[in-house]
Design a protein around this motif. Structure first.
Motif, short mmCIF file in Angstrom:
data_model
loop_
_atom_site.label_atom_id
_atom_site.label_comp_id
_atom_site.label_asym_id
_atom_site.label_seq_id
_atom_site.Cartn_x
_atom_site.Cartn_y
_atom_site.Cartn_z
N LEU A 188 12.71 26.40 -26.62
CA LEU A 188 14.18 26.92 -27.19
C LEU A 188 15.50 26.46 -26.34
O LEU A 188 16.50 26.78 -27.01
CB LEU A 188 14.19 28.50 -27.19
N TRP A 189 15.09 26.02 -25.18
CA TRP A 189 16.43 25.97 -24.24
C TRP A 189 17.51 24.91 -24.96
O TRP A 189 18.43 25.00 -24.76
CB TRP A 189 15.86 25.04 -23.04
N THR A 190 16.91 24.15 -25.85
CA THR A 190 17.79 23.03 -26.42
C THR A 190 18.50 23.60 -27.67
O THR A 190 19.15 22.45 -28.12
CB THR A 190 17.23 21.65 -26.45
N LEU A 191 18.08 24.53 -28.26
CA LEU A 191 18.45 24.96 -29.35
C LEU A 191 19.77 25.99 -29.27
O LEU A 191 19.71 26.68 -28.21
CB LEU A 191 17.27 25.62 -30.21
N GLN A 207 19.24 38.42 -25.95
CA GLN A 207 19.65 39.17 -24.88
C GLN A 207 19.40 38.46 -23.56
O GLN A 207 20.18 38.35 -22.58
CB GLN A 207 19.08 40.61 -24.90
N ARG A 208 18.39 37.65 -23.51
CA ARG A 208 18.00 36.94 -22.46
C ARG A 208 18.86 35.95 -22.02
O ARG A 208 19.23 35.46 -20.95
CB ARG A 208 16.50 36.71 -22.35
N VAL A 209 19.52 35.24 -23.03
CA VAL A 209 20.22 34.35 -22.90
C VAL A 209 21.26 34.70 -22.25
O VAL A 209 22.17 34.12 -21.33
CB VAL A 209 20.69 33.25 -24.25
N ASN A 210 21.76 35.79 -22.88
CA ASN A 210 23.10 36.50 -22.54
C ASN A 210 22.84 37.25 -20.78
O ASN A 210 24.22 36.95 -20.15
CB ASN A 210 23.36 37.74 -23.50
N ILE A 211 21.92 37.66 -20.60
CA ILE A 211 21.83 38.08 -19.14
C ILE A 211 21.74 36.75 -18.15
O ILE A 211 22.49 36.85 -17.17
CB ILE A 211 20.38 38.73 -19.00
N SER A 244 23.74 24.62 -27.15
CA SER A 244 22.38 24.81 -26.83
C SER A 244 22.29 25.96 -26.02
O SER A 244 23.30 26.31 -25.11
CB SER A 244 21.77 23.58 -26.39
N ALA A 245 21.26 26.95 -26.10
CA ALA A 245 21.06 27.90 -25.01
C ALA A 245 21.27 27.51 -23.57
O ALA A 245 22.21 28.27 -22.93
CB ALA A 245 19.62 28.47 -25.18
N ALA A 277 21.75 30.92 -32.33
CA ALA A 277 21.88 31.72 -33.27
C ALA A 277 20.92 32.22 -34.06
O ALA A 277 20.77 33.40 -34.73
CB ALA A 277 22.82 30.96 -34.16
N THR A 278 19.58 31.39 -33.96
CA THR A 278 18.50 31.73 -34.78
C THR A 278 17.52 32.45 -33.91
O THR A 278 16.46 32.73 -34.47
CB THR A 278 17.88 30.47 -35.37
N PHE A 279 17.78 32.94 -32.83
CA PHE A 279 16.80 33.26 -31.86
C PHE A 279 16.71 34.96 -32.22
O PHE A 279 17.52 35.54 -32.63
CB PHE A 279 17.32 33.24 -30.19
N SER A 280 15.49 35.48 -31.86
CA SER A 280 15.39 36.89 -31.92
C SER A 280 16.32 37.71 -31.01
O SER A 280 16.83 36.99 -30.15
CB SER A 280 13.95 37.26 -31.51
N GLY A 281 16.51 38.98 -31.22
CA GLY A 281 17.27 39.81 -30.53
C GLY A 281 16.79 39.71 -29.12
O GLY A 281 17.65 39.63 -28.23
#
Lengths: 258, 236
Positions: free
Chosen positions: B145-148, B159-163, B109-110, B151-155
């Protein structure tokens, strides 16, 4: 960072007559570290894995393992009984074909329980409880505990084999193409499971694979083998993102993009 | 306290063995340092070697020569020569990296993707998840979206997950590879604020920002990478 390795490998070579199986391999494996050995068929990676896991006596070199008491022992100077005990308790070996690592005609629960009995567990209720707990961890329904692995799909068999290996709390697990015969959706699930278990349990593992995606996902460090020699060795993302050797570049550039 | 990051006389080229061994020079004689609380921005046109520099610092690319000195647990580690195990320890505790793209793992999950660097440092999972949730909320990622798995998120969502994953730890050095490239104005401003917070905490930041507004807002100085480009020498 602990400063004692778990496994010390020096100068391991295996010859089949005059043919080279693997030649002069040396490395150290640290607690919690996952090492991938990659290379094409016939490159010597399985020979090396077998030499490390005492399944095959090397022609030369030594493999030392740090026992639970903290002392290093040379695996090839142990008695056969000691080696077997180590294999059954402190180590795991996950075969490519689950049928090689499971007993196909006894129940799933007994497959897991057998390893527990090898370390001295005798209480039936407790063994069954632990077995059922492990089936859940590898995502096998506990209603399947009395079924034989013959009745399981390939992916389930592989997960059962993993449960059987991990139930005794090993410190080192060898895996030979653990996702080899599985279709891709099953592979992804298995990889994710293995990755989670390795992280949670702090296991050390040596994984032989020809699949660089598996190496990327599971391993910290990677060794590339060709014709029995280790030709490149380093951090997994370094080897894959900036391969230095011609053969490694060929391997990396041969990955299909989807 | 030593300077967190010193890069000295670093050379990098790629040898393409499958293309008759041609050698592609990337950068020559790179020298710079980043002080505590400073944000240095790598400038110059695309293809000049900015990302390659970040990747060398993170141990992702090998270097041909030179030193990359990182102040790690009160000793100086040379990333250019350190063994894999040391590099991993430096990444875990000292050197963070926000890459341009998120490498997703199936089924995670995210929230757990973001919490992972803290868990790897030995912080309990619930506490790490709380911190992750705080950051994802700050970056306006919709809670559903937090519990998903991302892979299927928008760009922009990825990127926000990555940050969030990059900023969750208190690493002393943070490498940022275009962290705001696919973000809208509101979230760009959030990231600018987060960078300002890191600077106040004394983190040394080194980044690539093509967005001029963001660059103006965060950069203490811009380091022109074309001065290290071997191509410049050829063109001259």
């Amino acid at each position: 960072m602990t400063d004692t390795p778990l496994l010390k490998v020096s100068g391991v070579s295996k010859f089949y007559g005059s043919r080279i199986g693997c030649k002069d391999v040396s490395f150290e494996l640290w607690p919690g570290e996952v090492l991938a050995i990659v290379g094409e068929s016939g490159s010597g990676k399985t020979t090396l894995l077998n030499c490390l896991s005492t399944r095959l006596m090397p022609t030369a070199g030594s493999v030392e393992y740090r026992m639970r008491d903290g002392n290093f022992r040379d695996l090839y100077h142990m008695s056969e009984a000691e080696r077997r005990f180590l294999m059954r308790t402190d180590w795991g070996f996950v075969h490519q074909n689950p049928a090689d690592g499971l007993r196909m005609t006894v129940s799933a629960g007994a497959n897991v329980g057998e390893r527990l009995m090898a370390v001295g567990d005798r209480h039936y209720g407790k063994i069954r409880e632990t077995a059922s707990d492990w089936l859940t961890r590898v995502e096998i329904g506990t209603d399947r505990i009395d079924d034989q692995p013959r009745a399981f799909s390939g992916g389930m068999r592989q997960r059962l084999q993993i449960a059987r290996n991990l139930v005794t709390g090993p410190r080192l697990v060898f895996m030979d193409e653990p996702t080899g015969g599985l279709d891709v959706s099953v592979q992804a699930r298995l990889l994710d499971l293995v990755r989670g278990l390795v992280n949670d349990l702090g296991l050390s593992a040596i994984v032989v694979t020809h699949d660089l995606a598996v190496a990327r996902l599971l391993s910290h460090r990677m060794m590339v083998m060709k014709d029995g020699h280790v030709i490149e060795h380093g951090l997994t993302d370094r080897v894959l993102d900036d391969p230095r050797e011609p053969y490694t570049q060929l391997l990396v550039s041969s990955i299909l993009q989807v | 306290m030593a300077t967190p990051l010193v890069v000295s006389e670093v050379f990098k080229s790629f040898t393409m063995h499958l293309r008759d061994g041609i050698k592609l020079p990337v950068v020559n004689d790179v020298n710079f340092s980043v002080a505590s609380g400073e944000c240095v921005v790598l400038g110059g046109p695309s293809g000049i070697g900015k990302s390659s520099i970040l990747k060398m610092l993170y141990g992702n690319y090998a270097v041909d020569a030179g030193q990359i000195l990182v102040d790690h647990k009160d000793r100086i580690v040379d990333i250019a020569r350190a063994d894999p195990r040391t590099v991993l320890d430096v990444r875990r505790h000292t050197l963070g990296y926000v890459s341009q793209f998120l490498r997703t793992v199936p089924r995670v999950s995210a929230l757990d993707v973001v919490a992972e660097p803290l868990v790897a440092r030995g912080i309990a999972a619930p506490e790490a998840r709380d911190k992750a949730a705080e950051l994802l909320a700050k970056l306006n990622l919709p809670q559903e979206l937090w519990t998903l798995p991302p892979a299927t998120f928008s760009g922009g969502e990825q990127q926000r997950v990555n940050i969030a994953r990059g900023f969750i730890t208190s690493h002393r050095i943070l490498l940022l590879d275009e962290p705001t490239a696919s973000l809208d104005a509101i979230n760009r401003r959030v990231v600018v604020e987060m960078i300002a917070d890191k600077k106040r905490e004394g983190v040394a930041l080194l980044g690539i920002f093509h967005d001029e507004e963001v660059r103006e807002a965060v950069a203490d100085r811009v380091l022109d990478v074309s001065q290290f480009s071997p191509r410049k020498a050829v063109a001259a």
